[in-house]
Design a protein around this motif. Structure first.
Motif, PDB file in Angstrom:
ATOM      1  N   GLY A   6       1.852   2.708  13.765  1.00 60.27           N
ATOM      2  CA  GLY A   6       1.068   1.995  14.768  1.00 60.27           C
ATOM      3  C   GLY A   6       1.745   0.785  15.370  1.00 60.27           C
ATOM      4  O   GLY A   6       1.057  -0.127  15.834  1.00 60.27           O
ATOM      5  N   GLY A   7       3.066   0.756  15.383  1.00 61.02           N
ATOM      6  CA  GLY A   7       3.774  -0.370  15.968  1.00 61.02           C
ATOM      7  C   GLY A   7       3.650  -0.396  17.484  1.00 61.02           C
ATOM      8  O   GLY A   7       3.868   0.624  18.144  1.00 61.02           O
ATOM      9  N   PRO A   8       3.296  -1.544  18.059  1.00 63.15           N
ATOM     10  CA  PRO A   8       3.098  -1.642  19.508  1.00 63.15           C
ATOM     11  C   PRO A   8       4.295  -1.193  20.341  1.00 63.15           C
ATOM     12  O   PRO A   8       4.125  -0.494  21.331  1.00 63.15           O
ATOM     13  CB  PRO A   8       2.785  -3.126  19.734  1.00 63.15           C
ATOM     14  CG  PRO A   8       2.194  -3.579  18.448  1.00 63.15           C
ATOM     15  CD  PRO A   8       2.930  -2.807  17.380  1.00 63.15           C
ATOM     16  N   THR A   9       5.498  -1.560  19.935  1.00 62.15           N
ATOM     17  CA  THR A   9       6.674  -1.189  20.730  1.00 62.15           C
ATOM     18  C   THR A   9       6.862   0.325  20.770  1.00 62.15           C
ATOM     19  O   THR A   9       7.133   0.890  21.834  1.00 62.15           O
ATOM     20  CB  THR A   9       7.939  -1.879  20.171  1.00 62.15           C
ATOM     21  OG1 THR A   9       7.735  -3.284  20.198  1.00 62.15           O
ATOM     22  CG2 THR A   9       9.162  -1.519  20.986  1.00 62.15           C
ATOM     23  N   THR A  10       6.701   0.986  19.649  1.00 61.37           N
ATOM     24  CA  THR A  10       6.855   2.447  19.604  1.00 61.37           C
ATOM     25  C   THR A  10       5.794   3.121  20.473  1.00 61.37           C
ATOM     26  O   THR A  10       6.096   4.056  21.226  1.00 61.37           O
ATOM     27  CB  THR A  10       6.754   2.949  18.148  1.00 61.37           C
ATOM     28  OG1 THR A  10       7.757   2.290  17.367  1.00 61.37           O
ATOM     29  CG2 THR A  10       6.954   4.458  18.071  1.00 61.37           C
ATOM     30  N   ILE A  11       4.571   2.645  20.397  1.00 62.12           N
ATOM     31  CA  ILE A  11       3.488   3.240  21.187  1.00 62.12           C
ATOM     32  C   ILE A  11       3.721   3.029  22.679  1.00 62.12           C
ATOM     33  O   ILE A  11       3.571   3.956  23.475  1.00 62.12           O
ATOM     34  CB  ILE A  11       2.122   2.673  20.745  1.00 62.12           C
ATOM     35  CG1 ILE A  11       1.801   3.159  19.327  1.00 62.12           C
ATOM     36  CG2 ILE A  11       1.020   3.075  21.723  1.00 62.12           C
ATOM     37  CD1 ILE A  11       0.610   2.479  18.696  1.00 62.12           C
ATOM     38  N   VAL A  12       4.096   1.812  23.064  1.00 65.89           N
ATOM     39  CA  VAL A  12       4.351   1.544  24.483  1.00 65.89           C
ATOM     40  C   VAL A  12       5.479   2.435  24.998  1.00 65.89           C
ATOM     41  O   VAL A  12       5.388   2.991  26.099  1.00 65.89           O
ATOM     42  CB  VAL A  12       4.669   0.043  24.720  1.00 65.89           C
ATOM     43  CG1 VAL A  12       5.229  -0.194  26.116  1.00 65.89           C
ATOM     44  CG2 VAL A  12       3.417  -0.792  24.504  1.00 65.89           C
ATOM     45  N   GLU A  13       6.535   2.589  24.227  1.00 65.37           N
ATOM     46  CA  GLU A  13       7.658   3.428  24.668  1.00 65.37           C
ATOM     47  C   GLU A  13       7.230   4.896  24.781  1.00 65.37           C
ATOM     48  O   GLU A  13       7.591   5.584  25.736  1.00 65.37           O
ATOM     49  CB  GLU A  13       8.840   3.279  23.711  1.00 65.37           C
ATOM     50  CG  GLU A  13      10.115   3.871  24.220  1.00 65.37           C
ATOM     51  CD  GLU A  13      10.603   3.269  25.534  1.00 65.37           C
ATOM     52  OE1 GLU A  13      11.400   3.963  26.217  1.00 65.37           O
ATOM     53  OE2 GLU A  13      10.222   2.145  25.908  1.00 65.37           O
TER      54      GLU A  13
END
Length: 166
Positions: free
Chosen positions: A71-78
């Motif tokens: 659930g890391g924000p950077t991974t989800i945004v990418e």
């Protein structure tokens, strides 16, 4: 590649997600499955690597039919920037997967707005993964905001977290 799983680069292992995906891969060996497992145990049935260069990982994300991630924000945004709607299994502090439950809170909010799909149990995860492989439209981003809503959510989340340390 049909299924790409990413646990990220946090120093806390995320064995739970690796086990779930690896067990699924054991039952469906014909499906091409890659797990980026970080500090977690390596998979026994799926292909795996501890880490990948960002450009390599982004290329895989762009080609994968289904993206599974922490659930890391950077991974989800990418993932969303590349047109995906990832299946997210947030790390939980009670199992030593992170220092707190910010991933759980963050991904629940994103799930409420349809930006991600979340799974809390192995059964929920397997149902989502099977459905996504049967109908890839389920895991394609359906909004038209080009990631602006996700970016705004990440920015708001960052502001809230920063306020905790002021």
């Amino acid at each position: 590649m049909r299924v790409l799983t990413m646990v990220g680069t946090d120093h806390h292992p995320f064995h739970r997600l690796v086990r779930w995906v690896d067990e699924w891969s054991r039952r469906f060996p014909a499906d091409d499955c890659m797990i980026q497992y970080g500090t977690s145990m390596p998979p026994r049935h799926a292909r795996g690597l501890a880490y990948a260069e960002p450009d390599e990982l982004n290329a895989w994300m762009g080609k994968a039919q289904v993206l599974v991630c922490h659930g890391g924000p950077t991974t989800i945004v990418e993932a969303r920037r590349l047109g995906g709607r990832p299946i997210v299994v947030p790390r939980r502090s009670r199992w030593g997967e992170h220092v707190d439950d910010h991933q759980y809170l963050f991904t629940n909010r994103l799930a409420q707005t349809g930006q991600v799909l979340t799974a809390s149990t192995q059964h929920e995860f397997e149902v989502l993964l099977d459905a996504a492989l049967a109908d890839p439209a389920i895991v394609r981003r359906g909004d038209t905001d080009d990631g602006r809503q996700t970016a705004a959510t990440v920015q708001r989340f960052g502001s809230l977290v920063a306020g905790l340390f002021s």
